[in-house]
Design an enzyme around this catalytic site. Structure first.
Site, PDB file in Angstrom:
ATOM      1  N   GLU A  90       0.821  -1.212   0.000  1.00 28.42           N
ATOM      2  CA  GLU A  90       0.000   0.000   0.000  1.00 28.42           C
ATOM      3  C   GLU A  90       0.858   1.267   0.000  1.00 28.42           C
ATOM      4  OE1 GLU A  90      -2.991  -0.275  -0.552  1.00 28.42           O
ATOM      5  OE2 GLU A  90      -3.673  -2.205   0.229  1.00 28.42           O
TER       6      GLU A  90
ATOM      7  N   HIS B 141      -2.638   2.109   8.696  1.00 30.53           N
ATOM      8  CA  HIS B 141      -3.755   1.323   8.157  1.00 30.53           C
ATOM      9  C   HIS B 141      -3.869   0.020   8.926  1.00 30.53           C
ATOM     10  CE1 HIS B 141      -6.404  -0.879   5.542  1.00 30.53           C
ATOM     11  NE2 HIS B 141      -5.460  -1.717   5.169  1.00 30.53           N
TER      12      HIS B 141
ATOM     13  N   HIS C 243      -6.988  -3.314  10.174  1.00 29.39           N
ATOM     14  CA  HIS C 243      -8.282  -3.964   9.976  1.00 29.39           C
ATOM     15  C   HIS C 243      -9.073  -3.924  11.286  1.00 29.39           C
ATOM     16  CE1 HIS C 243      -6.064  -6.434   6.645  1.00 29.39           C
ATOM     17  NE2 HIS C 243      -6.230  -5.163   6.323  1.00 29.39           N
TER      18      HIS C 243
ATOM     19  N   HIS D 236     -12.973  -3.742   4.638  1.00 29.76           N
ATOM     20  CA  HIS D 236     -11.519  -3.958   4.599  1.00 29.76           C
ATOM     21  C   HIS D 236     -10.818  -3.380   5.823  1.00 29.76           C
ATOM     22  CE1 HIS D 236      -7.558  -3.758   2.085  1.00 29.76           C
ATOM     23  NE2 HIS D 236      -7.279  -3.704   3.379  1.00 29.76           N
TER      24      HIS D 236
END
EC number: 4.1.2.19
Length: 274
Positions: A117, A141, A143, A212
């Site tokens: 990413e 980032h 989850h 996501h």
């Protein structure tokens, strides 16, 4: 032992990845973090750098980040392993002076690349540098379980989703008055999802990837972690509220306005009216 392993930024990344794994947000190789560093912060550790740094072309040019340094989690690396072997699972890189590539100066001792990413991170860094006057240095980032769960049952619209989280816990409006942005579901690891995320980052420090995970930004690792942690706690509360039949009372618009005035923040107007 390499001196760089005791640096504040390596130790900070170890703590952040460990905390996130223990939260259950980063199973297997899920999640990624990038921390923008200043040249003077990196300089004392040059003796630990590779003599011949590996050059990798960027999928999308980033001239705005020319010569910038970043500490990044590696692609396919497990957060739970960072504290065990940071040199294998992290990477210190510098963007080239034309913004077309980067050089790996430390880390990834078993080979590999930074997070898949990276394009999304770099595009978001560019935007957050602009809107924060350079103070935002972290893109994170993960989850986050309950935020993902809510994306299946709530309307995927910035204002209403923000309002739901603000009502989930009194502190939320104070911590993220700019609300949460949402992008459509897209294939991860692509320039396209990076572009969409960066567009939302122009207005919001939190961006939800439906089904996501979540992207967060902030000046420090603690700030970015705390931002996501606060939103995720509210999402957890709302998941429980919904499982008990839904709200019977909540924080009103007038109370949200009073809260914003007390803590001198400017709330996202559309969320107040949602």
């Amino acid at each position: 032992m390499q001196a760089i392993l005791s640096s504040w930024f390596i130790q900070g990344m170890i703590k952040a990845t460990s905390d996130m794994w223990h939260k259950g947000w980063d199973e297997r190789n899920g999640g990624n973090i990038s921390l923008r560093l200043l040249a003077e912060e990196v300089e004392p550790y040059r003796r630990d750098f590779y003599q011949q740094p590996r050059k990798v072309e960027l999928t999308q040019p980033a001239p705005e980040l020319a010569n910038s340094w970043f500490l990044v989690t590696g692609s396919g690396k497990f957060f739970r392993n960072v504290e065990l072997n940071p040199a294998e699972n992290l990477v210190l890189l510098q963007v080239s002076n034309d913004g077309m590539a980067y050089h790996i100066h430390w880390g990834l001792t078993q080979g590999g690349l930074p997070t898949s990413e990276l394009a999304a991170h770099f595009q978001s860094h560019i935007v957050r540098m602009q809107v924060s006057g350079g103070t935002n240095r972290v893109i994170m980032h993960c989850h986050a379980t309950n935020l993902i769960a809510l994306s299946y049952v709530q309307k995927l619209e910035n204002a209403s989703f923000t309002r739901l989280l603000w009502e989930g816990s009194t502190e939320c409006l104070v911590v993220f008055p700019d609300g949460i942005g949402i992008v459509p579901w897209m294939v991860p690891g692509t320039d396209g999802i990076g572009t969409q995320t960066a567009e939302q980052m122009r207005e919001h420090s939190l961006v939800l990837w439906p089904f996501h995970g979540i992207f967060g930004s902030g000046p420090t690792l603690d700030d970015a972690f705390g931002l996501i942690d606060t939103a995720e706690k509210s999402a957890e509360i709302m998941v429980k509220v919904l499982s008990m039949g839904g709200k019977k009372q909540t924080i009103s618009r007038e109370q949200l306005i009073a809260l914003a005035a007390r803590f001198d923040v400017t709330p996202m107007a559309a969320a107040l009216d949602a």
